[in-house]
Design a protein around this motif. Structure first.
Motif, PDB file in Angstrom:
ATOM      1  N   LEU A   1      37.717  -6.693  -5.736  1.00  0.00           N
ATOM      2  CA  LEU A   1      36.048  -5.408  -5.787  1.00  0.00           C
ATOM      3  C   LEU A   1      36.839  -4.424  -5.197  1.00  0.00           C
ATOM      4  O   LEU A   1      38.144  -4.073  -4.527  1.00  0.00           O
ATOM      5  N   HIS A   2      36.188  -3.387  -6.547  1.00  0.00           N
ATOM      6  CA  HIS A   2      36.777  -1.944  -5.739  1.00  0.00           C
ATOM      7  C   HIS A   2      38.016  -1.591  -5.965  1.00  0.00           C
ATOM      8  O   HIS A   2      38.914  -1.155  -5.719  1.00  0.00           O
ATOM      9  N   PRO A   3      38.545  -1.943  -7.386  1.00  0.00           N
ATOM     10  CA  PRO A   3      39.942  -1.731  -7.029  1.00  0.00           C
ATOM     11  C   PRO A   3      40.436  -0.139  -7.165  1.00  0.00           C
ATOM     12  O   PRO A   3      41.826  -0.174  -6.071  1.00  0.00           O
ATOM     13  N   HIS A   4      39.886   0.437  -7.588  1.00  0.00           N
ATOM     14  CA  HIS A   4      39.930   1.682  -7.332  1.00  0.00           C
ATOM     15  C   HIS A   4      40.384   2.398  -6.584  1.00  0.00           C
ATOM     16  O   HIS A   4      40.489   3.892  -5.700  1.00  0.00           O
ATOM     17  N   LEU A   5      39.453   1.745  -5.757  1.00  0.00           N
ATOM     18  CA  LEU A   5      39.865   2.596  -3.759  1.00  0.00           C
ATOM     19  C   LEU A   5      41.021   1.610  -2.903  1.00  0.00           C
ATOM     20  O   LEU A   5      41.846   2.436  -1.353  1.00  0.00           O
ATOM     21  N   HIS A   6      42.043   1.014  -4.053  1.00  0.00           N
ATOM     22  CA  HIS A   6      43.096   0.838  -3.444  1.00  0.00           C
ATOM     23  C   HIS A   6      44.295   1.111  -3.971  1.00  0.00           C
ATOM     24  O   HIS A   6      45.513   0.928  -5.115  1.00  0.00           O
ATOM     25  N   ASP A   7      44.623   2.781  -3.502  1.00  0.00           N
ATOM     26  CA  ASP A   7      45.981   3.750  -4.744  1.00  0.00           C
ATOM     27  C   ASP A   7      46.903   2.976  -3.996  1.00  0.00           C
ATOM     28  O   ASP A   7      47.840   3.431  -4.905  1.00  0.00           O
ATOM     29  N   ASP A   8      47.158   2.336  -3.471  1.00  0.00           N
ATOM     30  CA  ASP A   8      48.610   2.183  -2.615  1.00  0.00           C
ATOM     31  C   ASP A   8      48.849   0.833  -3.960  1.00  0.00           C
ATOM     32  O   ASP A   8      50.107  -0.111  -3.404  1.00  0.00           O
ATOM     33  N   LYS A   9      48.370   0.554  -4.524  1.00  0.00           N
ATOM     34  CA  LYS A   9      48.067  -1.260  -5.547  1.00  0.00           C
ATOM     35  C   LYS A   9      48.768  -0.396  -6.598  1.00  0.00           C
ATOM     36  O   LYS A   9      47.324   0.415  -7.666  1.00  0.00           O
TER      37      LYS A   9
END
Length: 271
Positions: A68-76
């Motif tokens: 869910l919401h992978p776009h908010l995980h800019d560290d990955k």
């Protein structure tokens, strides 16, 4: 020139959904598939994967839960990639035509759906996003070929004309989600078979879902994004809104009420 034909517009207005074929190229889709699948080499990632109702450790979704919401995980690695495609200009163009105004982005998700995985019961997206006025819209990007055998999407034509209704309990033997919305007579779901690179767009009131993946060796991966009309005034608390330039936006938080009373708990982390 318009991206969509008159026939495509008519199909969307009549049925509430539209499949745009080959919107993304094979190399792009192969890259999306590789990055998201490789991210799961060591199993689910805390804070990114949504662990839904899992009956036992042998359930395929225990190993391959949705993101869910992978776009908010800019560290990955999945983060910038999800953001890139959520704000892709090709999606932007289609959404702008279907909304009849500028769209804004609300959510990204990635579903793996390995062989043997349960489906997602019939539901309506705007029960969760609560976009108002108006409704949300999904862009469901097929990352693998998707059909009835491996748990492809089904949609109920014409159900976009319905209000958002109160869901019933789902059958946990077939579905990993809690909610079920029964289509009215005459709006029975039909298969939305897709090839990798096709995109299914559908209105937030459309009743849709998927059945179990009964194949022996075929994943059914999908990158799914949700959008709202820029003129909307409110959305559920759990969605961070962006314009197509990547700027964060604010809207009033949708509070309680709705057709089922207070549904804040149901909304949290859902869909």
């Amino acid at each position: 020139m318009p991206h969509l034909s008159t026939d495509q517009h008519s199909h969307f207005q009549r049925d509430g959904y539209l499949i745009v074929r080959e919107l993304f190229g094979r190399e792009e889709i192969d890259h999306i598939r590789k990055v998201f699948t490789t991210a799961m080499d060591n199993g689910p990632i805390e804070g990114l994967n949504k662990i839904d109702r899992i009956p036992d450790k042998n359930d395929p979704l225990a190993r391959w839960p949705r993101m869910l919401h992978p776009h908010l995980h800019d560290d990955k690695p999945v983060g910038p990639l999800a953001m890139k495609y959520m704000l892709d200009e090709r999606l932007h163009n289609v959404l702008r035509e279907l909304f009849g105004e500028e769209p804004i982005a609300a959510q990204s998700m990635f579903y793996f759906k390995p062989p043997g995985a349960r489906g997602q019961d019939l539901h309506q997206d705007n029960f969760y996003l609560r976009i108002a006025p108006g409704t949300c819209m999904a862009a469901w990007i097929a990352v693998d070929d998707a059909d009835r055998e491996n748990g492809g999407m089904v949609v109920a034509p014409g159900s976009h004309k319905l209000d958002v209704v109160c869901p019933e309990a789902s059958d946990q033997n077939q579905f990993f989600t809690d909610h079920h919305v029964e289509p009215p007579k005459g709006m029975e779901p039909v298969a939305a078979d897709m090839k990798a690179g096709d995109v299914l767009f559908f209105n937030g009131s459309v009743i849709h879902g998927s059945y179990p993946n009964t194949s022996s060796d075929r994943f059914r991966r999908a990158l799914i994004c949700h959008y709202a009309p820029a003129s909307c005034e409110e959305a559920a608390e759990y969605y961070t809104l962006f314009d197509f330039k990547g700027n964060r936006l604010t809207r009033r938080i949708a509070e309680g009420g709705g057709p089922c009373g207070e549904i804040g708990v149901a909304v949290k982390g859902a869909h």
